[in-house]
Design a protein around this motif. Structure first.
Motif, short mmCIF file in Angstrom:
data_model
loop_
_atom_site.label_atom_id
_atom_site.label_comp_id
_atom_site.label_asym_id
_atom_site.label_seq_id
_atom_site.Cartn_x
_atom_site.Cartn_y
_atom_site.Cartn_z
N UNK A 17 0.66 -1.21 0.15
CA UNK A 17 -0.13 -0.04 0.19
C UNK A 17 0.76 1.26 0.01
N UNK A 18 0.22 2.29 -0.66
CA UNK A 18 1.23 3.65 -0.72
C UNK A 18 2.17 3.55 -1.88
N UNK A 19 2.33 2.64 -2.64
CA UNK A 19 3.17 2.70 -3.85
C UNK A 19 2.57 3.52 -4.93
N UNK A 20 3.52 4.43 -5.43
CA UNK A 20 3.17 5.49 -6.59
C UNK A 20 2.70 4.80 -7.67
N UNK A 21 1.70 5.16 -8.30
CA UNK A 21 1.08 4.49 -9.49
C UNK A 21 1.15 5.59 -10.58
N UNK A 22 1.20 5.19 -11.99
CA UNK A 22 0.99 6.37 -12.97
C UNK A 22 0.31 5.37 -14.09
N UNK A 23 -0.26 6.09 -14.85
CA UNK A 23 -0.86 5.49 -16.37
C UNK A 23 -0.18 6.39 -17.29
N UNK A 24 0.53 5.84 -18.41
CA UNK A 24 1.12 6.19 -19.43
C UNK A 24 0.88 5.99 -20.75
N UNK A 25 0.95 6.68 -21.94
CA UNK A 25 0.89 6.18 -22.94
C UNK A 25 2.11 6.17 -23.86
N UNK A 26 2.39 5.17 -24.71
CA UNK A 26 3.58 5.18 -25.74
C UNK A 26 2.89 5.15 -26.99
N UNK A 27 3.09 6.16 -27.77
CA UNK A 27 2.52 6.07 -29.12
C UNK A 27 3.45 6.02 -30.08
N UNK A 28 3.42 4.85 -31.04
CA UNK A 28 4.29 4.65 -31.88
C UNK A 28 3.80 4.98 -33.32
N UNK A 29 4.31 5.71 -34.20
CA UNK A 29 3.87 5.98 -35.52
C UNK A 29 4.99 5.12 -36.38
N UNK A 30 4.54 4.10 -37.21
CA UNK A 30 5.43 3.21 -37.97
C UNK A 30 5.01 3.41 -39.36
N UNK A 31 5.40 4.39 -40.00
CA UNK A 31 5.04 4.55 -41.53
C UNK A 31 6.04 3.87 -42.42
N UNK A 32 5.63 3.24 -43.44
CA UNK A 32 6.47 2.68 -44.55
C UNK A 32 7.62 3.24 -44.80
N UNK A 33 8.83 2.51 -44.69
CA UNK A 33 10.01 3.09 -45.10
C UNK A 33 10.77 4.16 -44.12
N UNK A 34 10.12 4.52 -42.88
CA UNK A 34 10.59 5.47 -42.05
C UNK A 34 10.78 4.73 -40.82
N UNK A 35 11.88 5.45 -39.81
CA UNK A 35 12.16 4.95 -38.79
C UNK A 35 10.98 5.26 -37.61
N UNK A 36 10.64 4.28 -36.80
CA UNK A 36 9.54 4.45 -35.99
C UNK A 36 9.78 5.71 -35.05
N UNK A 37 8.59 6.46 -35.04
CA UNK A 37 8.55 7.55 -34.09
C UNK A 37 7.73 7.23 -32.85
N UNK A 38 8.58 7.45 -31.89
CA UNK A 38 7.91 7.16 -30.38
C UNK A 38 7.51 8.52 -29.77
N UNK A 39 6.41 8.45 -29.07
CA UNK A 39 6.10 9.57 -28.12
C UNK A 39 5.81 8.91 -26.73
N UNK A 40 6.09 9.35 -25.91
CA UNK A 40 5.94 9.03 -24.37
C UNK A 40 5.03 9.95 -23.79
N UNK A 41 3.76 9.80 -23.31
CA UNK A 41 3.02 10.66 -22.46
C UNK A 41 2.82 10.30 -21.28
N UNK A 42 3.43 10.80 -20.11
CA UNK A 42 3.29 10.32 -18.96
C UNK A 42 2.23 10.92 -18.04
N UNK A 43 1.88 10.28 -17.06
CA UNK A 43 0.57 10.82 -16.11
C UNK A 43 -0.76 11.15 -16.76
N UNK A 44 -1.23 10.26 -17.33
CA UNK A 44 -2.64 10.54 -17.96
C UNK A 44 -3.50 10.46 -16.86
N UNK A 45 -4.36 11.53 -16.99
CA UNK A 45 -5.39 11.94 -15.92
C UNK A 45 -6.78 11.61 -16.43
#
Length: 118
Positions: A90-118
């Protein structure tokens, strides 16, 4: 590549990203009666983070983050609390995040990390 394979690829890219940011992956694809969480990890600050991974091949029809609505966010928090109740003191800090990955053909993956979704 089918949807399940694409989802697994997105999650694998997210895990690589998290490990590079010094997170420790605790669990993947954990399910309970409230739903599923893609990745559970511990941040360097000790927080336990419940991460939804969204993969898109383009943003023509919206960003990956647009897929997280209030209903989805509420379910994510219910899953997080259920997992925490079973695995953490009990008392451990929790967080909900999103990692968005855009993987377009022929391109390197684009990764965005959104922390602390409310």
């Amino acid at each position: 590549m089918n949807n399940q394979e694409r989802g697994r690829l997105g999650e694998d890219l997210a895990v690589e990203f998290l490990l590079g940011a010094e997170y420790v992956v605790i669990d993947r694809n954990w399910r309970c009666r409230h739903g599923e969480v893609d990745i559970i990890a511990r941040d360097v600050d000790g927080s336990v983070v419940f991460i939804e991974v969204k993969l898109r091949s383009s943003v023509a029809f919206g960003t990956p983050a647009a897929a997280i609505n209030l209903s989805k966010l509420r379910r994510m928090w219910m899953v997080a609390r259920t997992w925490a109740h079973e695995h953490l003191p009990y008392g451990t800090v929790l967080r909900v995040d999103l990692i968005a990955v855009v993987l377009a053909d022929g391109e390197a993956p684009r990764i965005e990390h959104r922390k602390g979704l409310q």
